[in-house]
Design a protein around this motif. Structure first.
Motif, PDB file in Angstrom:
ATOM      1  N   GLY A 167     -40.008 -41.354   7.729  1.00  0.00           N
ATOM      2  CA  GLY A 167     -39.141 -40.651   6.797  1.00  0.00           C
ATOM      3  C   GLY A 167     -38.485 -41.545   5.768  1.00  0.00           C
ATOM      4  O   GLY A 167     -38.575 -42.778   5.823  1.00  0.00           O
ATOM      5  N   PRO A 168     -37.776 -40.934   4.824  1.00  0.00           N
ATOM      6  CA  PRO A 168     -37.193 -41.683   3.711  1.00  0.00           C
ATOM      7  C   PRO A 168     -35.757 -42.145   3.924  1.00  0.00           C
ATOM      8  O   PRO A 168     -35.218 -42.867   3.087  1.00  0.00           O
ATOM      9  N   PHE A 169     -35.122 -41.714   5.019  1.00  0.00           N
ATOM     10  CA  PHE A 169     -33.730 -42.096   5.282  1.00  0.00           C
ATOM     11  C   PHE A 169     -33.655 -43.054   6.462  1.00  0.00           C
ATOM     12  O   PHE A 169     -34.135 -42.750   7.556  1.00  0.00           O
ATOM     13  N   LEU A 170     -33.041 -44.212   6.233  1.00  0.00           N
ATOM     14  CA  LEU A 170     -32.684 -45.110   7.323  1.00  0.00           C
ATOM     15  C   LEU A 170     -31.250 -44.736   7.716  1.00  0.00           C
ATOM     16  O   LEU A 170     -30.283 -45.192   7.104  1.00  0.00           O
ATOM     17  N   ILE A 171     -31.131 -43.852   8.692  1.00  0.00           N
ATOM     18  CA  ILE A 171     -29.821 -43.332   9.086  1.00  0.00           C
ATOM     19  C   ILE A 171     -29.298 -44.203  10.223  1.00  0.00           C
ATOM     20  O   ILE A 171     -29.737 -44.090  11.368  1.00  0.00           O
ATOM     21  N   TRP A 172     -28.362 -45.078   9.863  1.00  0.00           N
ATOM     22  CA  TRP A 172     -27.918 -46.088  10.831  1.00  0.00           C
ATOM     23  C   TRP A 172     -26.656 -45.701  11.589  1.00  0.00           C
ATOM     24  O   TRP A 172     -26.340 -46.299  12.616  1.00  0.00           O
ATOM     25  N   GLY A 173     -25.910 -44.700  11.115  1.00  0.00           N
ATOM     26  CA  GLY A 173     -24.684 -44.364  11.829  1.00  0.00           C
ATOM     27  C   GLY A 173     -24.076 -43.044  11.400  1.00  0.00           C
ATOM     28  O   GLY A 173     -24.488 -42.424  10.410  1.00  0.00           O
ATOM     29  N   PHE A 174     -23.087 -42.618  12.179  1.00  0.00           N
ATOM     30  CA  PHE A 174     -22.290 -41.431  11.873  1.00  0.00           C
ATOM     31  C   PHE A 174     -20.821 -41.822  11.961  1.00  0.00           C
ATOM     32  O   PHE A 174     -20.333 -42.215  13.021  1.00  0.00           O
ATOM     33  N   ALA A 175     -20.158 -41.744  10.827  1.00  0.00           N
ATOM     34  CA  ALA A 175     -18.792 -42.254  10.726  1.00  0.00           C
ATOM     35  C   ALA A 175     -17.761 -41.170  10.999  1.00  0.00           C
ATOM     36  O   ALA A 175     -17.981 -39.988  10.722  1.00  0.00           O
ATOM     37  N   ASP A 176     -16.622 -41.597  11.535  1.00  0.00           N
ATOM     38  CA  ASP A 176     -15.464 -40.712  11.565  1.00  0.00           C
ATOM     39  C   ASP A 176     -15.046 -40.429  10.121  1.00  0.00           C
ATOM     40  O   ASP A 176     -15.078 -41.319   9.266  1.00  0.00           O
ATOM     41  N   TRP A 177     -14.666 -39.194   9.861  1.00  0.00           N
ATOM     42  CA  TRP A 177     -14.081 -38.852   8.566  1.00  0.00           C
ATOM     43  C   TRP A 177     -12.573 -38.981   8.704  1.00  0.00           C
ATOM     44  O   TRP A 177     -11.984 -38.383   9.602  1.00  0.00           O
ATOM     45  N   ILE A 178     -11.956 -39.755   7.857  1.00  0.00           N
ATOM     46  CA  ILE A 178     -10.546 -40.095   8.044  1.00  0.00           C
ATOM     47  C   ILE A 178      -9.718 -39.579   6.873  1.00  0.00           C
ATOM     48  O   ILE A 178     -10.027 -39.847   5.707  1.00  0.00           O
ATOM     49  N   LEU A 179      -8.678 -38.843   7.200  1.00  0.00           N
ATOM     50  CA  LEU A 179      -7.732 -38.321   6.222  1.00  0.00           C
ATOM     51  C   LEU A 179      -6.361 -38.909   6.484  1.00  0.00           C
ATOM     52  O   LEU A 179      -6.038 -39.282   7.619  1.00  0.00           O
ATOM     53  N   GLY A 180      -5.552 -38.954   5.463  1.00  0.00           N
ATOM     54  CA  GLY A 180      -4.150 -39.343   5.623  1.00  0.00           C
ATOM     55  C   GLY A 180      -3.262 -38.283   5.012  1.00  0.00           C
ATOM     56  O   GLY A 180      -3.582 -37.723   3.958  1.00  0.00           O
ATOM     57  N   ILE A 208      -2.538 -40.053  10.336  1.00  0.00           N
ATOM     58  CA  ILE A 208      -3.962 -40.291  10.232  1.00  0.00           C
ATOM     59  C   ILE A 208      -4.687 -39.213  11.026  1.00  0.00           C
ATOM     60  O   ILE A 208      -4.374 -38.971  12.190  1.00  0.00           O
ATOM     61  N   VAL A 209      -5.646 -38.548  10.393  1.00  0.00           N
ATOM     62  CA  VAL A 209      -6.430 -37.495  11.027  1.00  0.00           C
ATOM     63  C   VAL A 209      -7.891 -37.939  11.039  1.00  0.00           C
ATOM     64  O   VAL A 209      -8.462 -38.238   9.992  1.00  0.00           O
ATOM     65  N   ARG A 210      -8.503 -37.980  12.222  1.00  0.00           N
ATOM     66  CA  ARG A 210      -9.894 -38.395  12.364  1.00  0.00           C
ATOM     67  C   ARG A 210     -10.769 -37.183  12.686  1.00  0.00           C
ATOM     68  O   ARG A 210     -10.528 -36.486  13.667  1.00  0.00           O
ATOM     69  N   LEU A 211     -11.763 -36.962  11.850  1.00  0.00           N
ATOM     70  CA  LEU A 211     -12.773 -35.941  12.122  1.00  0.00           C
ATOM     71  C   LEU A 211     -13.986 -36.689  12.660  1.00  0.00           C
ATOM     72  O   LEU A 211     -14.735 -37.313  11.916  1.00  0.00           O
ATOM     73  N   ARG A 212     -14.171 -36.665  13.968  1.00  0.00           N
ATOM     74  CA  ARG A 212     -15.089 -37.572  14.659  1.00  0.00           C
ATOM     75  C   ARG A 212     -16.542 -37.381  14.227  1.00  0.00           C
ATOM     76  O   ARG A 212     -17.057 -36.267  14.181  1.00  0.00           O
ATOM     77  N   ASN A 213     -17.195 -38.525  13.941  1.00  0.00           N
ATOM     78  CA  ASN A 213     -18.638 -38.591  13.676  1.00  0.00           C
ATOM     79  C   ASN A 213     -19.102 -37.539  12.672  1.00  0.00           C
ATOM     80  O   ASN A 213     -20.138 -36.904  12.843  1.00  0.00           O
ATOM     81  N   SER A 214     -18.334 -37.367  11.604  1.00  0.00           N
ATOM     82  CA  SER A 214     -18.605 -36.292  10.652  1.00  0.00           C
ATOM     83  C   SER A 214     -19.562 -36.682   9.536  1.00  0.00           C
ATOM     84  O   SER A 214     -20.176 -35.802   8.928  1.00  0.00           O
ATOM     85  N   ALA A 215     -19.666 -37.959   9.212  1.00  0.00           N
ATOM     86  CA  ALA A 215     -20.384 -38.363   8.008  1.00  0.00           C
ATOM     87  C   ALA A 215     -21.608 -39.205   8.342  1.00  0.00           C
ATOM     88  O   ALA A 215     -21.491 -40.276   8.933  1.00  0.00           O
ATOM     89  N   MET A 216     -22.789 -38.720   7.962  1.00  0.00           N
ATOM     90  CA  MET A 216     -24.001 -39.505   8.094  1.00  0.00           C
ATOM     91  C   MET A 216     -23.938 -40.704   7.157  1.00  0.00           C
ATOM     92  O   MET A 216     -23.598 -40.569   5.981  1.00  0.00           O
ATOM     93  N   GLN A 217     -24.276 -41.883   7.666  1.00  0.00           N
ATOM     94  CA  GLN A 217     -24.336 -43.103   6.859  1.00  0.00           C
ATOM     95  C   GLN A 217     -25.779 -43.602   6.862  1.00  0.00           C
ATOM     96  O   GLN A 217     -26.391 -43.728   7.934  1.00  0.00           O
ATOM     97  N   SER A 218     -26.325 -43.890   5.688  1.00  0.00           N
ATOM     98  CA  SER A 218     -27.744 -44.230   5.631  1.00  0.00           C
ATOM     99  C   SER A 218     -28.076 -45.045   4.398  1.00  0.00           C
ATOM    100  O   SER A 218     -27.234 -45.252   3.513  1.00  0.00           O
ATOM    101  N   PHE A 219     -29.332 -45.469   4.346  1.00  0.00           N
ATOM    102  CA  PHE A 219     -29.934 -46.027   3.146  1.00  0.00           C
ATOM    103  C   PHE A 219     -31.089 -45.101   2.770  1.00  0.00           C
ATOM    104  O   PHE A 219     -31.925 -44.749   3.616  1.00  0.00           O
ATOM    105  N   ALA A 220     -31.125 -44.689   1.507  1.00  0.00           N
ATOM    106  CA  ALA A 220     -32.155 -43.775   1.020  1.00  0.00           C
ATOM    107  C   ALA A 220     -33.226 -44.570   0.293  1.00  0.00           C
ATOM    108  O   ALA A 220     -32.922 -45.367  -0.603  1.00  0.00           O
ATOM    109  N   MET A 221     -34.481 -44.328   0.676  1.00  0.00           N
ATOM    110  CA  MET A 221     -35.616 -45.041   0.093  1.00  0.00           C
ATOM    111  C   MET A 221     -36.428 -44.090  -0.782  1.00  0.00           C
ATOM    112  O   MET A 221     -36.828 -43.018  -0.321  1.00  0.00           O
ATOM    113  N   LYS A 222     -36.689 -44.469  -2.024  1.00  0.00           N
ATOM    114  CA  LYS A 222     -37.501 -43.659  -2.934  1.00  0.00           C
ATOM    115  C   LYS A 222     -38.973 -43.772  -2.526  1.00  0.00           C
ATOM    116  O   LYS A 222     -39.574 -44.837  -2.618  1.00  0.00           O
ATOM    117  N   THR A 223     -39.553 -42.650  -2.116  1.00  0.00           N
ATOM    118  CA  THR A 223     -40.921 -42.674  -1.590  1.00  0.00           C
ATOM    119  C   THR A 223     -41.990 -42.467  -2.655  1.00  0.00           C
ATOM    120  O   THR A 223     -43.185 -42.489  -2.338  1.00  0.00           O
TER     121      THR A 223
END
Length: 534
Positions: free
Chosen positions: A493-506, A290-305
Motif C-alpha cells: 500500500g501507499p501509506f506507511l502508518i507508523w502510529g496512532f496518536a492521542d488527540w490533545i486539547l487544552g 488537558i483533555v486526551r482523546l486516546r489514539n484518535s489520529a493516524m500518523q503516517s508517511f504518504a508515498m506517491k505511487t
C-alpha cells in the motif's frame, strides 16, 4: 425572518499582547464579551472536563485552531482542515454523523430504511429550519448532494456520494427523500455521515457562503475574516436545542505555542491540538485542563505511487521495513500513542487485526531496494509544523532510513498551504487523519476517483473490491472483502502508518461540556453547542 447581516473585518483582541500569538493570527478577533466566572463548579472533580452540574447560559468562548490562511472559506463542502470542520459543524448539519464508536447517528435525518435489495433507501427528515427561517426540505438535501457530486468541483465528499444515482433520486414529499443507488450499498448511513456532506439551502450560491451563509446549525454568522477570526452567535431556533453560549469565536493560531500561550494568558478558552510535551508540562499544573482523546489520529508517511521511486511496490515495502515504529511513537509523540501496522482504523469495525505486526528489518529493506535497482535511494520527505509530531517524525525517520543506506532530505513547507501542496506535489510526505469508518478512509483516499487521493493509488481491481464490499449484505462476508483489501494495503500500500496518536486539547478551567470520548471528526468532537462556561 431576515437573513443575518455581518461585516468581514475584525478588530484586534484587546489585551492580546503575546508576540508569538499575534504573529500567528494577524491580531484576529473582535473585542471579547465579558465571561462568566471561571471557577470550578462545587463538587466537580478538578481534572474532569465535563460538568455534572447544571449548564449555565451566556458568555463567549474563544477557540484557537490552526487554519488555512487567507484562502479559508465557510463553504462547508470545501471543508478539509479541522478548523474548517469545526466551523462547518457550528453553522450547518449533515443527515447523519459518526458517534464515538464510528457508527452513523441520525442528525437532520430522523430515520432511514432500505428496500430488500439495498439499492433504494428512504430517508425521513426531522422538522428543522435554516437560519433564514425556511424549512429544511428534501429538495435542499438533493441540491446539496448534487452540488457535492459535481464532477467539475473538487469537493472532498464527492467520492463518498458516488454510490448514489442522483439523477434518479427524488423527493417523495417535503420531508422524505428516496435515494436510488447505483448498486446495493449496505453501509449507506456512512455515506450520509461523510466528512463534508453538509446540507445547504437549494437557494445557496457559491458567492454567498463567505458573506451570508445560511445553514441549519446551532450558530449563526456574525463576522468572518479568512485566516484570522470567525465570530458566531447562538441560534435560538436550533432543532437540537439552543447552545448555552451567547457567542463562539474561532481564532486562527497556526503555531502550537501561540495556541498554548493564548490559553495560558486568557485570550482563548479552548486550544485545539496540543503536542504531547505541552500536555505533560501542564497536565498537573492546575492553570489549564488537558483533555486526551486516546489514539484518535493516524500518523503516517504518504508515498506517491504514480511516480518514481514509489511506483515500484518493492521500494514502498522497503520503507515500511525501515520504520522503527516504537521509536517513532517515543520520539515524535513523546509516547502519547501506540504503534501502527500500515493500516488505517486500528480498533475500528473491519480492522484486519489478524495481520502480523510489521517490525523493522533493515536487511530485508536493503534486499528489496537492491532488487528494485535503488540501492542508493535519495528521497525528499515533505513535512511542516502544521501538525503535532510532523517535524519530529521526519527527523526520526530520516535517521532510521540512513541505517538502510537511504538518504532522506527533509523539506519543511508552509503551514498555511501544506495540505494543498502535498496533494499533488512531491513524492513522500508526513500525513495524518482523524477518525472515520474504514470504508470512508478507503472511499475518500484510495479509490481512483477519490478527491483527496494524496498517494495517487489508482487500481481498478481495488475499486471493484470496494464496490463488492459495499454491495454485500452479510456483515461477515463484507468483513472478508475488507480483509482482502487490507492485506493488499499491508503488502504494497501507499501509506506507511507508523502510529496512532492521542488527540490533545487544552481548555480554561471554567470550560464544561467537552466530551473526552469523542475522537476527532465525530459528532461530539468540537461540538460547541454543548459547551458552557462555569
Amino acid at each position: 425572518m431576515p437573513r443575518d447581516t455581518h461585516t468581514t473585518t475584525a478588530t484586534p483582541f484587546p489585551g492580546l499582547h503575546r508576540r508569538g500569538f499575534l504573529a500567528a493570527t494577524g491580531a484576529a478577533g473582535l473585542g471579547a464579551l465579558a465571561l462568566t466566572g471561571c471557577a470550578d463548579t462545587p463538587g466537580t472533580a478538578p481534572d474532569d472536563p465535563k460538568n455534572d452540574g447544571t449548564p449555565k447560559r451566556g458568555g463567549r468562548l474563544r477557540a484557537a485552531f490552526a487554519g488555512g490562511g487567507a484562502s479559508e472559506t465557510l463553504d462547508p463542502h470545501l471543508s478539509n482542515l479541522f478548523a474548517d470542520a469545526a466551523r462547518a459543524k457550528a453553522l450547518y448539519d449533515k443527515l447523519a454523523d459518526y458517534g464515538g464508536d464510528l457508527s452513523a447517528r441520525p442528525r437532520l435525518a430522523s430515520s432511514w430504511e432500505p428496500n430488500g435489495r439495498l439499492d433504494r433507501w428512504k430517508v425521513s427528515l426531522r422538522a428543522a429550519v435554516f437560519h433564514d427561517g425556511q424549512p429544511v426540505t428534501a429538495n435542499d438535501v438533493l441540491y446539496s448532494y448534487r452540488r457535492i457530486a459535481d464532477p467539475a468541483r473538487a469537493f472532498r465528499a464527492r467520492a463518498s456520494l458516488e454510490p448514489i444515482d442522483l439523477a434518479a433520486s427524488r423527493a417523495t414529499d417535503e420531508r422524505t427523500v428516496e435515494f436510488v443507488l447505483k448498486r446495493p450499498t449496505a453501509e449507506f448511513p456512512n455515506v450520509m455521515a461523510a466528512f463534508g456532506a453538509y446540507i445547504v439551502p437549494a437557494s445557496a450560491r457559491d458567492g454567498d457562503f463567505d458573506h451570508r451563509p445560511v445553514g441549519s446549525g446551532p450558530f449563526r454568522l456574525v463576522s468572518f475574516a479568512p485566516g484570522r477570526s470567525t465570530v458566531l452567535r447562538r441560534n435560538d431556533d436550533y432543532w437540537d436545542g439552543a447552545p448555552h453560549l451567547d457567542q463562539l469565536e474561532f481564532v486562527v493560531a497556526n503555531e502550537e505555542s501561540a495556541r498554548v500561550n493564548a490559553l495560558l494568558g486568557g485570550q482563548v478558552e479552548y486550544a485545539h491540538e496540543l503536542n504531547p510535551a505541552t500536555a505533560r508540562a501542564h497536565e498537573n499544573g492546575g492553570r489549564i485542563r488537558i483533555v486526551r482523546l486516546r489514539n484518535s489520529a493516524m500518523q503516517s508517511f504518504a508515498m506517491k505511487t504514480d511516480r518514481p521511486p514509489f511506483d515500484d511496490p518493492r521500494v514502498r515495502r522497503a520503507l515500511m521495513l525501515v520504520a522503527d515504529r516504537e521509536e517513532l511513537v517515543r520520539g515524535a509523540l513523546s509516547g502519547a500513542g501506540e504503534i501502527g501496522n500500515d493500516l488505517f482504523g486500528k480498533g475500528y469495525e473491519y480492522y484486519a487485526d489478524s495481520l502480523p505486526q510489521r517490525e523493522q528489518d533493515l536487511g530485508r529493506a536493503r534486499s528489496l531496494l537492491k532488487q528494485a535497482g535503488a540501492e542508493d535511494l535519495r528521497i525528499t520527505l515533505d513535512t511542516s509544523p502544521v501538525a503535532a509530531g510532523f517535524t519530529e517524525s521526519a527527523a526520526v525517520f530520516r535517521d532510521q532510513a540512513a541505517e538502510a543506506g537511504i538518504t532522506v532530505e527533509v523539506r519543511t513547507g508552509s503551514k498555511d498551504t501544506y495540505w494543498k501542496d502535498i496533494l499533488d506535489a512531491g513524492t513522500l510526505s508526513c500525513y495524518r487523519s482523524g477518525a472515520m469508518p474504514i470504508e470512508s478512509h478507503l472511499s475518500q483516499r484510495l479509490l481512483t476517483g477519490s478527491t483527496t487521493n494524496a498517494t495517487k493509488w489508482r487500481h481498478e481491481d481495488f475499486d471493484s473490491l470496494y464496490q463488492q464490499a459495499q454491495s454485500t449484505r452479510d456483515p461477515k462476508e463484507r468483513s472478508a472483502v475488507y480483509a482482502r483489501m487490507q492485506r493488499r494495503l499491508h503488502t504494497e500500500g501507499p501509506f506507511l502508518i507508523w502510529g496512532f496518536a492521542d488527540w490533545i486539547l487544552g481548555t480554561a478551567r471554567g470550560v464544561r461540556g467537552i466530551e473526552p470520548q469523542a475522537p476527532a471528526n465525530t459528532l461530539d468532537w468540537a461540538r460547541f453547542d454543548r459547551v458552557w462556561l462555569a
